[in-house]
Each structure stands twice: as C-alpha cells, then as structure tokens.
Design a protein around this motif. Structure first.
Motif, PDB file in Angstrom:
ATOM      1  N   SER A  60      24.672  13.822   5.982  1.00  0.00           N
ATOM      2  CA  SER A  60      23.866  14.255   4.840  1.00  0.00           C
ATOM      3  C   SER A  60      22.431  14.483   5.301  1.00  0.00           C
ATOM      4  O   SER A  60      21.505  13.829   4.865  1.00  0.00           O
ATOM      5  CB  SER A  60      23.917  13.198   3.733  1.00  0.00           C
ATOM      6  OG  SER A  60      23.620  11.920   4.254  1.00  0.00           O
ATOM      7  N   SER A  61      22.256  15.384   6.261  1.00  0.00           N
ATOM      8  CA  SER A  61      20.930  15.791   6.701  1.00  0.00           C
ATOM      9  C   SER A  61      20.861  17.298   6.707  1.00  0.00           C
ATOM     10  O   SER A  61      21.682  17.961   6.119  1.00  0.00           O
ATOM     11  CB  SER A  61      20.593  15.232   8.077  1.00  0.00           C
ATOM     12  OG  SER A  61      21.676  14.732   8.764  1.00  0.00           O
ATOM     13  N   SER A  62      19.869  17.850   7.364  1.00  0.00           N
ATOM     14  CA  SER A  62      19.630  19.290   7.219  1.00  0.00           C
ATOM     15  C   SER A  62      20.097  20.062   8.437  1.00  0.00           C
ATOM     16  O   SER A  62      19.339  20.762   9.059  1.00  0.00           O
ATOM     17  CB  SER A  62      18.144  19.535   7.014  1.00  0.00           C
ATOM     18  OG  SER A  62      17.416  19.033   8.121  1.00  0.00           O
ATOM     19  N   GLY A  63      21.330  19.922   8.801  1.00  0.00           N
ATOM     20  CA  GLY A  63      21.832  20.718   9.913  1.00  0.00           C
ATOM     21  C   GLY A  63      21.947  19.907  11.184  1.00  0.00           C
ATOM     22  O   GLY A  63      21.137  19.025  11.459  1.00  0.00           O
ATOM     23  N   CYS A  64      22.952  20.208  11.953  1.00  0.00           N
ATOM     24  CA  CYS A  64      23.225  19.480  13.186  1.00  0.00           C
ATOM     25  C   CYS A  64      23.388  20.475  14.336  1.00  0.00           C
ATOM     26  O   CYS A  64      23.916  21.566  14.161  1.00  0.00           O
ATOM     27  CB  CYS A  64      24.511  18.653  13.064  1.00  0.00           C
ATOM     28  SG  CYS A  64      24.534  17.488  11.685  1.00  0.00           S
ATOM     29  N   SER A  65      22.927  20.079  15.506  1.00  0.00           N
ATOM     30  CA  SER A  65      23.188  20.851  16.712  1.00  0.00           C
ATOM     31  C   SER A  65      24.254  20.120  17.500  1.00  0.00           C
ATOM     32  O   SER A  65      24.369  18.902  17.426  1.00  0.00           O
ATOM     33  CB  SER A  65      21.910  20.983  17.549  1.00  0.00           C
ATOM     34  OG  SER A  65      21.415  19.702  17.903  1.00  0.00           O
ATOM     35  N   SER A  66      25.067  20.860  18.263  1.00  0.00           N
ATOM     36  CA  SER A  66      26.178  20.222  18.952  1.00  0.00           C
ATOM     37  C   SER A  66      26.262  20.722  20.387  1.00  0.00           C
ATOM     38  O   SER A  66      25.880  21.851  20.705  1.00  0.00           O
ATOM     39  CB  SER A  66      27.498  20.510  18.238  1.00  0.00           C
ATOM     40  OG  SER A  66      27.783  21.886  18.269  1.00  0.00           O
ATOM     41  N   ILE A  67      26.749  19.857  21.240  1.00  0.00           N
ATOM     42  CA  ILE A  67      27.071  20.215  22.618  1.00  0.00           C
ATOM     43  C   ILE A  67      28.450  19.662  22.927  1.00  0.00           C
ATOM     44  O   ILE A  67      28.843  18.620  22.409  1.00  0.00           O
ATOM     45  CB  ILE A  67      26.032  19.666  23.619  1.00  0.00           C
ATOM     46  CG1 ILE A  67      25.924  18.127  23.487  1.00  0.00           C
ATOM     47  CG2 ILE A  67      24.676  20.315  23.413  1.00  0.00           C
ATOM     48  CD1 ILE A  67      25.052  17.508  24.562  1.00  0.00           C
ATOM     49  N   GLY A  68      29.201  20.381  23.722  1.00  0.00           N
ATOM     50  CA  GLY A  68      30.526  19.923  24.099  1.00  0.00           C
ATOM     51  C   GLY A  68      30.567  19.583  25.570  1.00  0.00           C
ATOM     52  O   GLY A  68      29.933  20.240  26.394  1.00  0.00           O
ATOM     53  N   ALA A  69      31.277  18.526  25.895  1.00  0.00           N
ATOM     54  CA  ALA A  69      31.398  18.120  27.295  1.00  0.00           C
ATOM     55  C   ALA A  69      32.789  17.545  27.497  1.00  0.00           C
ATOM     56  O   ALA A  69      33.131  16.527  26.918  1.00  0.00           O
ATOM     57  CB  ALA A  69      30.336  17.089  27.654  1.00  0.00           C
ATOM     58  N   GLY A  70      33.592  18.212  28.323  1.00  0.00           N
ATOM     59  CA  GLY A  70      34.928  17.712  28.622  1.00  0.00           C
ATOM     60  C   GLY A  70      35.780  17.650  27.380  1.00  0.00           C
ATOM     61  O   GLY A  70      35.972  18.651  26.699  1.00  0.00           O
ATOM     62  N   LEU A  71      36.271  16.479  27.072  1.00  0.00           N
ATOM     63  CA  LEU A  71      37.173  16.313  25.943  1.00  0.00           C
ATOM     64  C   LEU A  71      36.442  15.912  24.676  1.00  0.00           C
ATOM     65  O   LEU A  71      37.066  15.563  23.675  1.00  0.00           O
ATOM     66  CB  LEU A  71      38.224  15.248  26.281  1.00  0.00           C
ATOM     67  CG  LEU A  71      39.133  15.569  27.460  1.00  0.00           C
ATOM     68  CD1 LEU A  71      40.092  14.413  27.712  1.00  0.00           C
ATOM     69  CD2 LEU A  71      39.916  16.852  27.210  1.00  0.00           C
ATOM     70  N   ALA A  72      35.114  15.922  24.677  1.00  0.00           N
ATOM     71  CA  ALA A  72      34.387  15.433  23.519  1.00  0.00           C
ATOM     72  C   ALA A  72      33.254  16.373  23.155  1.00  0.00           C
ATOM     73  O   ALA A  72      32.892  17.267  23.917  1.00  0.00           O
ATOM     74  CB  ALA A  72      33.839  14.035  23.800  1.00  0.00           C
ATOM     75  N   ALA A  73      32.730  16.187  21.973  1.00  0.00           N
ATOM     76  CA  ALA A  73      31.567  16.935  21.513  1.00  0.00           C
ATOM     77  C   ALA A  73      30.579  15.955  20.908  1.00  0.00           C
ATOM     78  O   ALA A  73      30.965  14.927  20.360  1.00  0.00           O
ATOM     79  CB  ALA A  73      31.969  17.984  20.486  1.00  0.00           C
ATOM     80  N   THR A  74      29.312  16.273  21.037  1.00  0.00           N
ATOM     81  CA  THR A  74      28.267  15.417  20.492  1.00  0.00           C
ATOM     82  C   THR A  74      27.422  16.224  19.517  1.00  0.00           C
ATOM     83  O   THR A  74      26.935  17.300  19.855  1.00  0.00           O
ATOM     84  CB  THR A  74      27.370  14.842  21.606  1.00  0.00           C
ATOM     85  OG1 THR A  74      28.180  14.067  22.497  1.00  0.00           O
ATOM     86  CG2 THR A  74      26.278  13.966  21.017  1.00  0.00           C
ATOM     87  N   TYR A  75      27.261  15.694  18.315  1.00  0.00           N
ATOM     88  CA  TYR A  75      26.438  16.327  17.288  1.00  0.00           C
ATOM     89  C   TYR A  75      25.172  15.501  17.113  1.00  0.00           C
ATOM     90  O   TYR A  75      25.238  14.272  16.957  1.00  0.00           O
ATOM     91  CB  TYR A  75      27.184  16.417  15.960  1.00  0.00           C
ATOM     92  CG  TYR A  75      28.304  17.417  15.960  1.00  0.00           C
ATOM     93  CD1 TYR A  75      28.126  18.696  15.426  1.00  0.00           C
ATOM     94  CD2 TYR A  75      29.547  17.103  16.500  1.00  0.00           C
ATOM     95  CE1 TYR A  75      29.161  19.622  15.424  1.00  0.00           C
ATOM     96  CE2 TYR A  75      30.582  18.019  16.500  1.00  0.00           C
ATOM     97  CZ  TYR A  75      30.379  19.282  15.963  1.00  0.00           C
ATOM     98  OH  TYR A  75      31.400  20.192  15.966  1.00  0.00           O
ATOM     99  N   THR A  76      24.049  16.150  17.140  1.00  0.00           N
ATOM    100  CA  THR A  76      22.776  15.483  16.905  1.00  0.00           C
ATOM    101  C   THR A  76      22.179  16.036  15.609  1.00  0.00           C
ATOM    102  O   THR A  76      21.977  17.242  15.482  1.00  0.00           O
ATOM    103  CB  THR A  76      21.797  15.712  18.066  1.00  0.00           C
ATOM    104  OG1 THR A  76      22.388  15.203  19.267  1.00  0.00           O
ATOM    105  CG2 THR A  76      20.483  15.004  17.813  1.00  0.00           C
ATOM    106  N   CYS A  77      21.949  15.148  14.675  1.00  0.00           N
ATOM    107  CA  CYS A  77      21.455  15.548  13.352  1.00  0.00           C
ATOM    108  C   CYS A  77      20.168  14.783  13.064  1.00  0.00           C
ATOM    109  O   CYS A  77      20.068  13.594  13.361  1.00  0.00           O
ATOM    110  CB  CYS A  77      22.480  15.234  12.276  1.00  0.00           C
ATOM    111  SG  CYS A  77      24.171  15.776  12.656  1.00  0.00           S
ATOM    112  N   GLU A  78      19.227  15.456  12.474  1.00  0.00           N
ATOM    113  CA  GLU A  78      17.942  14.828  12.186  1.00  0.00           C
ATOM    114  C   GLU A  78      17.490  15.256  10.796  1.00  0.00           C
ATOM    115  O   GLU A  78      17.491  16.448  10.463  1.00  0.00           O
ATOM    116  CB  GLU A  78      16.897  15.221  13.227  1.00  0.00           C
ATOM    117  CG  GLU A  78      15.718  14.283  13.247  1.00  0.00           C
ATOM    118  CD  GLU A  78      14.932  14.373  14.563  1.00  0.00           C
ATOM    119  OE1 GLU A  78      13.885  13.738  14.635  1.00  0.00           O
ATOM    120  OE2 GLU A  78      15.379  15.084  15.480  1.00  0.00           O
ATOM    121  N   THR A  79      17.130  14.293   9.975  1.00  0.00           N
ATOM    122  CA  THR A  79      16.652  14.615   8.629  1.00  0.00           C
ATOM    123  C   THR A  79      15.268  15.250   8.722  1.00  0.00           C
ATOM    124  O   THR A  79      14.425  14.805   9.482  1.00  0.00           O
ATOM    125  CB  THR A  79      16.569  13.347   7.768  1.00  0.00           C
ATOM    126  OG1 THR A  79      15.817  12.362   8.467  1.00  0.00           O
ATOM    127  CG2 THR A  79      17.951  12.784   7.486  1.00  0.00           C
TER     128      THR A  79
END
Length: 575
Positions: A60-79
């Motif tokens: 519940s923030s204003s948009g997330c950026s994501s990066i994928g690495a191998g078998l996983a993905a990481t989303y970084t979200c900041e209000t």
C-alpha cells in the motif's frame, strides 16, 4: 514459506492484542487490523519484498520497482507520504494483469495511470471488470463529497481463500476482497453496501485515523452511513431495505452496548458488534441529520477531513466542528446516543379540531434528557394527496397545528425512518428472537414437535409480520415438522416460506432454495420420484448466490453442503 522482518527505531507500546513470546519478542498486528488502533500511525516506509520468480508483489505505497535475480525477484517500495498502515501482497504473477478503470494512457511505450483509477488484479482474461468500474465511480463520488482521495489510485486484490461471503480489508490505496465479492458483485441485492463501505474507509479511518478505540463511531458507523448515502442515490430500494433492517435489528442485543465502546465492540459476538457499531451507528448518523440537517452534516464531514487528513482525531473533534457549523451546543446528542444505551420513544397524539381541514396534535418524546431535541417528520394523507410536515420537538410534549387541503385520513410518523427510536417492529423482533432461540434449544434435544409449536406462537407475536420474520419462522417450522416425521405439515410450512420474503434478498433466496430441497426430499420419501425431480429442478432454476452458501444443520453438524449441491443430487435421474 513467508518471512516478514520488521525493523524499528524507537519503542513500540504494547497494545491490547499484543503478546510477548517466551523469547521476549513483541508480536503485534502490523496491518492495523481492527480492533487494534495504531496511535503511532502515519509513517513513511521503505519496504523490500523478495518473492519467487514469476511472482508479483505490491504494497500500500506509491509504486514499486523490481529486479530479478536467478529464481527470485525483489520489489522495493517506498511511500511518498506518511501512511496510517502498511500492507504487503505477493502472489503468482505469470499471467497476471490488471483491469483498470479508467484505462491507463499509453505514452512513449509506458502506461500512465489516470486520476482516481481503480485496478483489479486478475489471473484470467475473463475476470470481471465491473468491480473496478464501480470502485472508480465510488472514488469519484467520495472525492467530491469528502475531499481529495489521498493516493494515486486503488488496487483491488482477491484474498481470503476458502471464505464465503463479503469480506474486505482496506489499507491506503489498497483493498483486498473475497472471491464472492468479485464473483457476485453484479448480482442484484447481494451485499450492496459492501463496496461503498470499504471504499469509504480510504477516507475514514485510513486517512483520518481514530485517536482512541472509543472513537470507532467515526470508522465503521460512518462508513456504513456513507454507503447508505451512496445507495440512496444509486439504488434507493436497497438503501431503504438497509435502513429497515437497521431499525429492526439495531435494538435486538440484550443488554444493549454503548456505541462509545467503539472498536472494542469487535470483542463481542459478531451479531452484537454488527447491530451496534454498524446498524445502530448508521441510525445515529441519520438522527444527526434531523438535528442539524443533512447539508450541515456534509459540511462537517468535509471540514473534519480537511482539518485532520494525515492525523488522528476523536469524536470530540468532530463534535466541535458540528457545533461550529450548526451554531448549537450538541453535548446532549453525543452523550445520549454514543455514551448511553437509552433509546427514544416517540409517538403522535391527535387532538380534536373544530376545523376539519386543520390537524391538531402533539409529538410525545419519552426516555430522553430534558435538552433532547430532534426534528420529527410526518406524512399526512388526505383525499387531495399527501402533505409532508415536520415538527422540531422541545421537551416531552410539543404541540403542532397543520392546515390541510382536505381532512386528514392517515398520519404516518417518521415515514422515512430517519430517527433512531423504538418501533413496533423492533419490539416484536426482540420477542421473536427469543422464540427462535427456544426453537433451537428444543431442536438440540430432538424435541421437534415442541419446537414447531414455539414457532407457531412466534408467528402470533407479530401477526402483521411488521418485523418481516415470517419467512424464516415458517421455514424453521417446516424443518421441525420434517424431522418429526410430520411430512404433510412440513410441506405446508415450506410452501409458505416459498411465498414470503425477508428483508434481505439473499435471506429470501436462501430460505426458498432450501424449502425446495425439503419439498423434494418429502416427495422422494413418499416414493414420488418424478415429483421430487420436478421440485428440485424448479429450485435449481434460481441462479442466486444464496444457492451456494455452505451450511450444516444442527441434526447433522458434520455434513456441510449447499442448497445447490442438494438440488443437483435430487434432480438427477436415479441410477
């Protein structure tokens, strides 16, 4: 496996539902899910979410950026602004798409969301878009009525797997709903107040939070009132039924609880919490309209939001605004309706008049303090049409005089049910509920004939069916006779259940569907196979969501099924 790691600076106060583990770790509800009130709300957050590949994550923030690495993905979200609560959702996103209303604008290969967008996440292309459309319309309505929607748009997600009914959870710009909400949103009469209620929460209490749990009237009751206001314009018949049910059911709990318990009412049984905080709370808002008028209530809500958006506020804060706008001292109103459990008794007494076209009378008000004042409306029927009139009460007795175009033939007090007060329907409902409990107690002891006799007496308590409980009672009497082996009597009772209706459309459909089930069972037990199949097919013709409600009756508590499942079996040709 899901791992949630929270890092804080500072000290977290212990709340009512928190508990300390044996390792000394404080565990708490991070979603601010009721009845926990997070007084340390409105903080900015940076949230990092790790999920498997082909998964989607959001908060519940204003948009997330994501990066994928191998078998996983990481989303970084900041209000981008302090928010009152945080929510995290992760789900398989291999075929994920969003239905957004209005549609995003495509610019240079990118999608730009339009203001007040509502986006429903879907995993299949045929997921309904109507829910997002309705949510967008509600955002527009409340944006004008209350004040600017505080976030860019609303994300709707499906959650609560395996749970039936209308279930929702709101966070800033974020609404999680049960599968039934998406499936049955368009069905007439199915939980019409649910979506406007949940979206109203984006304003109260998400953007203006509660200062204390005692301020819960400014959350659930207010959201229910705003939902009713929306339906009054959009679906007036549904709005009327909501008020009619509230006038009947809000006074059913014994003993009644004060609304000042606020969100602590969620520690009570759900029927008590709902009758008090939702239904009685709604009626208190409607009564406030008669005291300072609806236009001033609207102004007070807009000012309340304007002053306290991004902050917590209390009922005392809202009362101050109401007094400023109305120019009246309103301590008596809030003390009486929120802190106490007394209910007004309001009636009309006609007086003799020398002029046939002049209506003389008195408005009698009992069980109220000396400074109690409300405006009581009446509808007077004459041979030349209806005349609307209202009387501002003062004390226990307020006389009035009304000139009419022709002699009065009927006078209806409070015709639109705008006042929280005792009515004959509410009194009879209380008595009938005691009979229904007695029927259940007798059925638990397999005393089915005695239970049916209690049901017959319950019908006499309200011969005119003012409380609209007759369908329910006739259905229960039919079951009792069926279980007692009195099939002819059972069949008659189920026929009455098919003819009658309840105040809630889904209750009406539910009792009718099961009445067809039992009538088909009776025919089958009598060896009338063709009649049983015909009865089942008649019942199965309904496509109501009530057909799929899973229940287990007390005589077979381990056997859960729906009317639809039973009718399918009964309609099938014997092997």
């Amino acid at each position: 496996e899901f791992k949630l790691t929270f890092e804080y600076e500072g000290v977290l106060p212990r709340g009512q539902l928190d508990y300390i583990t044996k390792d000394g770790i404080l565990l708490r509800d991070e979603s601010r899910w009721y009845p926990v009130v997070d007084i340390s709300a409105f903080t900015g957050n940076k949230i990092v979410i790790g999920v498997p590949s082909n998964w989607f994550a959001t908060t519940s923030s204003s948009g997330c950026s994501s990066i994928g690495a191998g078998l996983a993905a990481t989303y970084t979200c900041e209000t981008n602004r302090p928010v009152s609560s945080r929510s995290i959702a992760g789900f398989p996103g291999k075929a994920l798409a969003f239905d957004c209303v209005p549609s995003p604008i495509q610019e240079q290969g990118f999608s730009r969301m339009q203001p007040l967008s509502a986006c429903l996440a879907r995993a299949q292309k045929d997921s309904p878009k109507q829910l997002a459309k309705s949510a967008h319309e509600l955002l527009q309505r409340f944006n004008v009525a209350l004040g600017p929607f505080p976030v860019a748009g609303l994300t709707l997600l499906q959650g609560f797997p395996g749970h039936q009914g209308a279930i929702g959870y709101s966070a800033p710009g974020f609404l999680v709903v049960s599968e039934d909400v998406i499936k049955y949103h368009d069905y007439p009469g199915w939980a019409p107040e649910f979506l406007p209620h949940e979206i109203a929460h984006q304003w109260f209490p998400i953007e203006v939070t509660l200062a204390r749990s005692e301020d819960g009237w400014l959350a659930e009751s207010l959201a229910e009132y705003l939902a009713w206001r929306y339906l009054r314009e959009k679906e007036p018949e549904q709005a009327r039924r909501i008020v009619q049910r509230a006038m009947r059911d809000a006074l059913a709990p014994e003993p009644m609880r004060p609304l000042a318990l606020g969100t602590r009412l969620f520690n009570e049984p759900w029927n008590v919490a709902y009758a008090t905080l939702y239904q009685r709370g709604l009626l208190v808002w409607r009564t406030l309209e008669t005291v300072i008028d609806r236009e001033r209530v609207d102004r007070a809500l807009r000012e309340y939001y304007k002053r306290f958006a991004g902050r917590s506020a209390s009922i005392a804060d809202f009362r101050k605004i109401c007094e400023e706008i109305s120019g009246r001292e309103l301590g008596w109103f809030f003390d009486y309706f929120l802190n106490a459990t007394q209910i007004p008794e309001i009636s009309l007494r006609r007086l003799p008049s020398d002029a046939p076209n002049v209506l003389l009378g008195e408005i009698l008000v009992k069980n109220v303090p000396a400074d109690f004042q409300v405006r009581v409306e009446m509808r007077v029927q004459t041979e030349k049409g209806a005349v609307e009139h209202s009387v501002a009460t003062r004390g226990e007795v307020t006389p009035f005089s009304l000139n009419l175009p022709a002699p009065a033939t009927q006078v209806m007090l409070d015709p639109d049910a705008r006042l929280l007060r005792w009515t004959e329907a509410a009194r009879r409902n209380r008595e009938q509920l005691k009979s229904l409990q007695q029927m259940n107690d007798l059925a638990d002891r397999d005393q089915f004939r005695d239970a049916a006799a209690v049901g017959a007496r319950a019908l006499v308590l309200d011969a005119e069916d003012l409380a609209a409980n007759h369908q329910h009672i006739h259905f229960l009497m039919g079951r009792m006779y069926f279980l007692a082996g009195k099939l002819a009597e059972a069949r008659k009772e189920f026929a009455r259940a098919l003819e009658l209706a309840s105040l809630d459309a889904m209750d009406t459909d539910f009792y009718r569907a099961w009445a067809h089930v039992y009538r088909a069972r009776i025919a089958k037990r009598l060896g009338q196979t063709a009649a049983a199949q015909k009865e089942a097919r008649t019942g199965f013709a309904s496509n109501s969501p009530a057909m799929e409600i899973i229940v287990s009756w007390n005589e077979a508590p381990d056997y859960e099924r729906s009317a639809g499942q039973e009718l399918r079996k009964l309609a099938a040709a014997p092997k």
